[in-house]
Scaffold this active site. Structure first.
Site, PDB file in Angstrom:
ATOM      1  N   ALA A  29       0.834  -1.210   0.000  1.00  0.00           N
ATOM      2  CA  ALA A  29       0.000   0.000   0.000  1.00  0.00           C
ATOM      3  C   ALA A  29       0.865   1.254   0.000  1.00  0.00           C
ATOM      4  CB  ALA A  29      -0.913  -0.004   1.216  1.00  0.00           C
ATOM      5  N   CYS A 112      -3.133  -9.607   4.534  1.00  0.00           N
ATOM      6  CA  CYS A 112      -2.908  -8.324   5.199  1.00  0.00           C
ATOM      7  C   CYS A 112      -3.086  -8.475   6.716  1.00  0.00           C
ATOM      8  CB  CYS A 112      -3.876  -7.272   4.671  1.00  0.00           C
ATOM      9  SG  CYS A 112      -3.604  -5.636   5.406  1.00  0.00           S
ATOM     10  N   LYS A 152      -2.785 -14.695  -2.240  1.00  0.00           N
ATOM     11  CA  LYS A 152      -1.625 -14.484  -1.369  1.00  0.00           C
ATOM     12  C   LYS A 152      -2.137 -14.497   0.060  1.00  0.00           C
ATOM     13  CE  LYS A 152       2.480 -11.584  -0.751  1.00  0.00           C
ATOM     14  NZ  LYS A 152       2.363 -11.086   0.627  1.00  0.00           N
ATOM     15  N   ASP A 216      11.364 -12.154   3.998  1.00  0.00           N
ATOM     16  CA  ASP A 216      12.804 -12.048   4.259  1.00  0.00           C
ATOM     17  C   ASP A 216      13.671 -12.289   3.030  1.00  0.00           C
ATOM     18  OD1 ASP A 216      11.989 -11.560   6.811  1.00  0.00           O
ATOM     19  OD2 ASP A 216      12.785 -13.399   7.689  1.00  0.00           O
TER      20      ASP A 216
END
Length: 385
Positions: A29, A112, A152, A216
């Site tokens: 975002a 999210c 996702k 990561d």
């Protein structure tokens, strides 16, 4: 910089899309707008996904949502991520994108961790409700038709409420073209280390479509190592590219087995930063807004470089491209890449915390009681595009 030379992954196929390298830019975002996507694409290859767009806002054709789904002519393939909590609304949004030929790939957000999303049952909280999750994904896949639709997600809400394996099976059964996993729970936010072993377990569970790993990836070596260790089919890169769009060039070279050159001098960083500001100005159709937006990128771009605090402060308050050029002109452009100081984690990690959830959300994995009222409220929130 170390260099891993094994090549564990080749091109990536997502539905009818053939990607030369198995690399995806994660939706972020306020970051992955057209300007940043174009900049990353200038350096590398892969799939570059839009900011998360609220399905309800898109169906209502709000000005902001329509602006966010607009792609530059150079963006091929066009990728859009949708967020929604109602099967009917999500399907309508997908139908609109397909009917109006606005996307070549559609992704659904179930990862999210932001409280304003999870407290209404959305994002990483939603796959806990398996029936609702199945309804959204099945309806979206039907609406997408030949346009590849992916999801996702995160590992789950917390360590006691993991959802990713069951969600992966449901999504695969629904006909998605790929599944991506951020290997953290919502409770972890971005803290600690991503659990790459979860990506490996998902890859063992979902066998008929690509599984993509996220979490990561700070360098091309990290990406190669993730694929090698987990067997995933590709990588999704988020915070690792903040202030480093050239990472996509390094990733492309790494997966192709080519020489890597992601060691920019301060002058090259300055030029890229200036290009980013220029693209933002074009995106917002406003030099003032473009310069205001580039400010948040200052710390990321110049991480590790000898740029003094006063100059950083002035860059973070820049008001025009002319002023930006003057400030960048005071840098020693010949300063070489600083090495380790410019690498590693970036972006806010946050701290582990109890996820914000609707009342009694965890009591059942099916919708009960006030759950439907909560979801109606979530659908009425069309903020964030």
């Amino acid at each position: 910089m170390s260099s891993i030379t094994t090549l564990p992954a080749g091109p990536l196929t997502i539905g009818g899309l053939q990607l030369d390298v198995p690399v995806v830019l994660a939706p972020m975002a306020g970051i992955t707008n057209t300007a940043f996507r174009r900049l990353c694409r200038e350096f590398g290859a892969g799939l570059y996904v839009s900011e998360m767009i609220t399905s309800r806002a898109l169906v209502e054709r709000t000005t902001e949502s329509m602006r966010l789904i607009t792609h530059h002519e150079s963006e091929v393939p066009r990728s859009i991520q949708l967020y929604g909590v109602d099967p009917k609304t999500v399907a309508e949004a997908v139908t609109m994108l397909v009917a109006e030929d606005r996307a070549d790939h559609i992704d659904l957000n179930f990862g999210c961790p932001v409280p304003k999303v999870t407290r209404k049952g959305g994002g990483a909280a939603l796959p806990w409700k398996t029936g609702l999750f199945r309804g959204i994904v099945e309806g979206a896949v039907r609406a997408a038709g030949d346009v590849p639709l992916t999801i996702k997600m995160r590992k789950g809400i917390d360590s006691d409420h993991l959802t990713y394996l069951e969600a992966g099976r449901i999504a695969e059964g629904a006909g998605v073209a790929a599944v991506a996993l951020h290997a953290r729970t919502a409770a972890e936010f971005y803290s600690g280390e991503a659990d790459w072993s979860a990506i490996a377990r998902l890859k063992e569970t979902v066998t008929s479509v690509p599984v993509l790993g996220n979490g990561d990836i700070w360098s091309a070596d990290d990406a190669l190592r993730m694929v090698s260790e987990t067997g995933c089919d590709g990588v999704v890169v988020g915070r690792g590219c903040l202030g480093r769009p050239w990472l996509f060039g390094d990733l492309a070279a790494a997966f192709r087995g080519e020489a890597r050159t992601a060691t920019p001098s301060l002058g090259e960083v300055a030029q890229t930063f200036r290009r980013h500001a220029e693209l933002l100005t074009e995106f917002f159709d406003s030099e003032e807004r473009g310069c205001r937006d580039i400010r948040k990128h200052v710390a990321w771009y110049f991480k590790g470089y000898p740029v003094g605090g006063e100059l950083r402060s002035r860059l973070a308050t820049v008001e025009s491209l002319e002023q930006l050029d003057e400030l960048l002109g005071t840098l020693d452009w010949s300063t070489p890449y600083p090495g380790e100081g410019a690498e590693g984690p970036r972006g806010r990690a946050g701290t582990p915390k109890k996820p914000a959830l609707p009342e009694r959300w965890l009591d059942s994995q099916e919708l009960v009681g006030d759950d439907r009222v909560t979801l109606v409220d979530a659908e009425l929130d069309t903020s964030g595009g």
